[in-house]
Scaffold this active site. Structure first.
Site, PDB file in Angstrom:
ATOM      1  N   LYS A   8      18.601  10.220 -16.726  1.00  0.00           N
ATOM      2  CA  LYS A   8      17.541  11.082 -17.257  1.00  0.00           C
ATOM      3  C   LYS A   8      16.329  11.056 -16.319  1.00  0.00           C
ATOM      4  O   LYS A   8      16.185  10.148 -15.496  1.00  0.00           O
ATOM      5  CB  LYS A   8      17.148  10.579 -18.648  1.00  0.00           C
ATOM      6  CG  LYS A   8      16.616   9.160 -18.644  1.00  0.00           C
ATOM      7  CD  LYS A   8      16.645   8.542 -20.025  1.00  0.00           C
ATOM      8  CE  LYS A   8      16.115   7.118 -19.960  1.00  0.00           C
ATOM      9  NZ  LYS A   8      16.290   6.405 -21.212  1.00  0.00           N
ATOM     10  N   ARG A  12      12.597   5.610 -33.609  1.00  0.00           N
ATOM     11  CA  ARG A  12      12.345   6.989 -33.190  1.00  0.00           C
ATOM     12  C   ARG A  12      13.502   7.917 -33.532  1.00  0.00           C
ATOM     13  O   ARG A  12      13.332   9.127 -33.594  1.00  0.00           O
ATOM     14  CB  ARG A  12      11.984   7.062 -31.703  1.00  0.00           C
ATOM     15  CG  ARG A  12      12.967   6.350 -30.811  1.00  0.00           C
ATOM     16  CD  ARG A  12      12.581   6.350 -29.340  1.00  0.00           C
ATOM     17  NE  ARG A  12      13.792   6.020 -28.576  1.00  0.00           N
ATOM     18  CZ  ARG A  12      13.844   5.822 -27.288  1.00  0.00           C
ATOM     19  NH1 ARG A  12      12.748   5.912 -26.564  1.00  0.00           N
ATOM     20  NH2 ARG A  12      14.976   5.533 -26.684  1.00  0.00           N
ATOM     21  N   TYR A  47     -14.220   8.359  -3.148  1.00  0.00           N
ATOM     22  CA  TYR A  47     -15.021   8.897  -4.249  1.00  0.00           C
ATOM     23  C   TYR A  47     -15.724   7.758  -4.984  1.00  0.00           C
ATOM     24  O   TYR A  47     -15.131   6.707  -5.234  1.00  0.00           O
ATOM     25  CB  TYR A  47     -14.127   9.653  -5.235  1.00  0.00           C
ATOM     26  CG  TYR A  47     -13.677  10.997  -4.707  1.00  0.00           C
ATOM     27  CD1 TYR A  47     -14.580  12.045  -4.549  1.00  0.00           C
ATOM     28  CD2 TYR A  47     -12.345  11.203  -4.364  1.00  0.00           C
ATOM     29  CE1 TYR A  47     -14.169  13.273  -4.068  1.00  0.00           C
ATOM     30  CE2 TYR A  47     -11.914  12.440  -3.883  1.00  0.00           C
ATOM     31  CZ  TYR A  47     -12.836  13.473  -3.734  1.00  0.00           C
ATOM     32  OH  TYR A  47     -12.429  14.680  -3.256  1.00  0.00           O
ATOM     33  N   MET A  59      -6.516  12.257  -4.121  1.00  0.00           N
ATOM     34  CA  MET A  59      -5.291  13.013  -4.404  1.00  0.00           C
ATOM     35  C   MET A  59      -4.316  12.980  -3.214  1.00  0.00           C
ATOM     36  O   MET A  59      -3.110  12.824  -3.382  1.00  0.00           O
ATOM     37  CB  MET A  59      -5.628  14.465  -4.744  1.00  0.00           C
ATOM     38  CG  MET A  59      -4.409  15.263  -5.191  1.00  0.00           C
ATOM     39  SD  MET A  59      -4.774  17.000  -5.458  1.00  0.00           S
ATOM     40  CE  MET A  59      -5.840  16.934  -6.872  1.00  0.00           C
TER      41      MET A  59
HETATM   42  C1  LIG Z   1      16.732   5.172 -21.102  1.00  0.00           C
HETATM   43  C2  LIG Z   1      17.779   4.621 -21.980  1.00  0.00           C
HETATM   44  C3  LIG Z   1      18.551   3.535 -21.570  1.00  0.00           C
HETATM   45  C4  LIG Z   1      18.299   2.778 -20.279  1.00  0.00           C
HETATM   46  O1  LIG Z   1      17.250   1.863 -20.435  1.00  0.00           O
HETATM   47  P1  LIG Z   1      16.814   0.915 -19.223  1.00  0.00           P
HETATM   48  O2  LIG Z   1      15.806   0.013 -19.823  1.00  0.00           O
HETATM   49  O3  LIG Z   1      16.242   1.806 -18.184  1.00  0.00           O
HETATM   50  O4  LIG Z   1      18.033   0.230 -18.755  1.00  0.00           O
HETATM   51  C5  LIG Z   1      19.597   3.153 -22.383  1.00  0.00           C
HETATM   52  N1  LIG Z   1      19.850   3.785 -23.565  1.00  0.00           N
HETATM   53  C6  LIG Z   1      19.102   4.808 -23.989  1.00  0.00           C
HETATM   54  C7  LIG Z   1      19.440   5.464 -25.288  1.00  0.00           C
HETATM   55  C8  LIG Z   1      18.046   5.265 -23.227  1.00  0.00           C
HETATM   56  O5  LIG Z   1      17.310   6.274 -23.656  1.00  0.00           O
END
Ligand SMILES: *Cc1c(COP(=O)(O)O)cnc(C)c1O
Length: 378
Positions: free
Chosen positions: A30, A131, A258, A307
């Site tokens: 992701k 969540r 800055y 930046m």
């Molecule tokens: C992002 C995620 C992981 C991976 O977590 P890490 O801490 O990066 O290893 C695993 N399971 C789910 C459902 C996630 O959203």
């Protein structure tokens, strides 16, 4: 920005070994593989681990569609809850959804029925993350109704939970979540229980608890070079480097950046780098005592990060000259700045540093597995 694909594969091998021979991988790619570039990561991992990857994990339907455009034909699991309006697209792309409740199961069933296809899903169990997921306390009560809804429309591929504290020194809360998950698994109707792949472990739970001996493990940050809990260090993967654009000698009393937050106490030599927070180099790094490497030596960042521009003090590195490489993350000679060091100085986590590196930085890939490497990785 350099990305060492061989190290990603090495970290994946370590995760698999920790998880035990029976486990398969769901590498989490992701957010563009945590900022490193999902296409290159997917290509390298799928070449190096042809039999050991169960699926790639993404957060959004659009990310799954991108993997399809890239040509990945294996499984893709979408882990964030999918809004009903995106389910048709998910089915079209052949994605597997993580579902949390009866309403989302009904929505996915409706898509399956209208397409005349049996669509795959994993049920998430909430054991404390809060969540998403069916509360673990409700599984016994609600599982039969879920089975009835699923009917012939869907294929129930797996059951999983997600840990909130597996990277903390104390693994007690993680073990408690695991116990809750086992209770939920035990409450599943027979028939479902035997068929479902079980998974719980992120990077930290994979490396520290052997993935709780599940069917699948879902590592993310560890693959990409971020620590997965205290002292659980992967091979470093990403390096961030900029060339020195200018060098100048300044007299005592000169200010920089800055807000003119830094003033030279004596004569100093400052090097100007063409990199800044527009590239993802956090402003907070300067306040946190951020350093860089020049000719294998640590030098301090001076003043605020702009930046597009950052200034480092190379008074202690007399040979530093325009065109020389300066390392903000990574190794130079005997010195190394790890992504976790940068994260700590910015009071955040390695995940946020890596995903914050912006598209302005060209990604340069090294260590793409050759056919020989692939054979030896296996
Ligand atoms: C992002 C995620 C992981 C991976 O977590 P890490 O801490 O990066 O290893 C695993 N399971 C789910 C459902 C996630 O959203």
């Amino acid at each position: 920005m350099e990305v060492d694909l061989a190290s990603i594969c090495g970290n994946a091998r370590a995760a698999l070994e920790a998880a035990g021979a029976a486990a398969r991988l769901v590498p989490m790619v992701k957010a563009d593989a945590y900022g490193l570039g999902a296409p290159a990561v997917v290509e390298a991992l799928s070449a190096a681990f042809p039999g050991e990857i169960h699926a790639f994990g993404v957060a959004a339907v659009s990310e799954g569609e991108a993997l399809r455009r890239q040509g990945w034909t294996g499984r893709v699991i979408v882990f964030s809850p999918t809004p009903p309006g995106e389910m048709e697209r998910a089915a079209e792309a052949g994605l597997t959804l993580a579902l949390s409740d009866e309403a989302s199961i009904d929505d996915w069933c409706a898509v399956a029925t209208s397409r005349g296809e049996r669509l795959p899903f994993h049920l998430e169990v909430d054991t404390g993350m809060g969540r998403a997921g069916l509360p673990w306390t409700d599984v016994a009560e609600r599982a039969a109704a879920v089975v009835e809804r699923v009917g012939e429309a869907l294929r129930w591929d797996g059951l999983f939970t997600h840990f909130h504290s597996a990277d903390e020194p104390d693994l007690g809360p993680t073990d408690q979540q695991w116990t809750r998950f086992r209770e939920a698994v035990a409450a599943l109707p027979a028939g479902v229980r035997e068929g479902a792949l079980l998974h719980a472990a992120n990077s930290a739970a994979t490396l520290r608890r052997g993935g709780y001996a599940c069917d699948l493990v879902r590592p993310g940050i560890y693959l990409y070079g971020g620590e997965a809990g205290p002292g659980v260090r992967p091979l470093p993967v990403a390096a961030l480097r900029a060339r020195i654009a200018l060098v100048k000698e300044v007299p005592a009393g000169s200010s920089v950046g800055y807000g003119a937050t830094y003033t030279a106490r004596g004569p100093e030599r400052w090097a100007t780098l063409a990199i800044g927070y527009g590239d993802g180099l956090r402003r907070a790094l300067a306040e946190g005592g951020g350093e860089a490497l020049v000719h294998g030596r640590r030098v301090p960042i001076r003043g605020r990060i702009s930046m597009d521009v950052t200034v480092v003090d190379v008074t202690g590195v007399p040979e530093a000259a325009p065109g020389d490489v300066c390392t903000l993350i990574g190794r130079d000679g005997d010195e190394e700045i790890r992504v976790d060091e940068v994260a700590a100085r910015c009071r955040t986590i390695s995940y946020e540093i890596l995903t914050g590196l912006t598209p302005r930085l060209p990604r340069v890939y090294t260590g793409a597995p050759s056919a020989d490497d692939r054979a030896s990785l296996r």
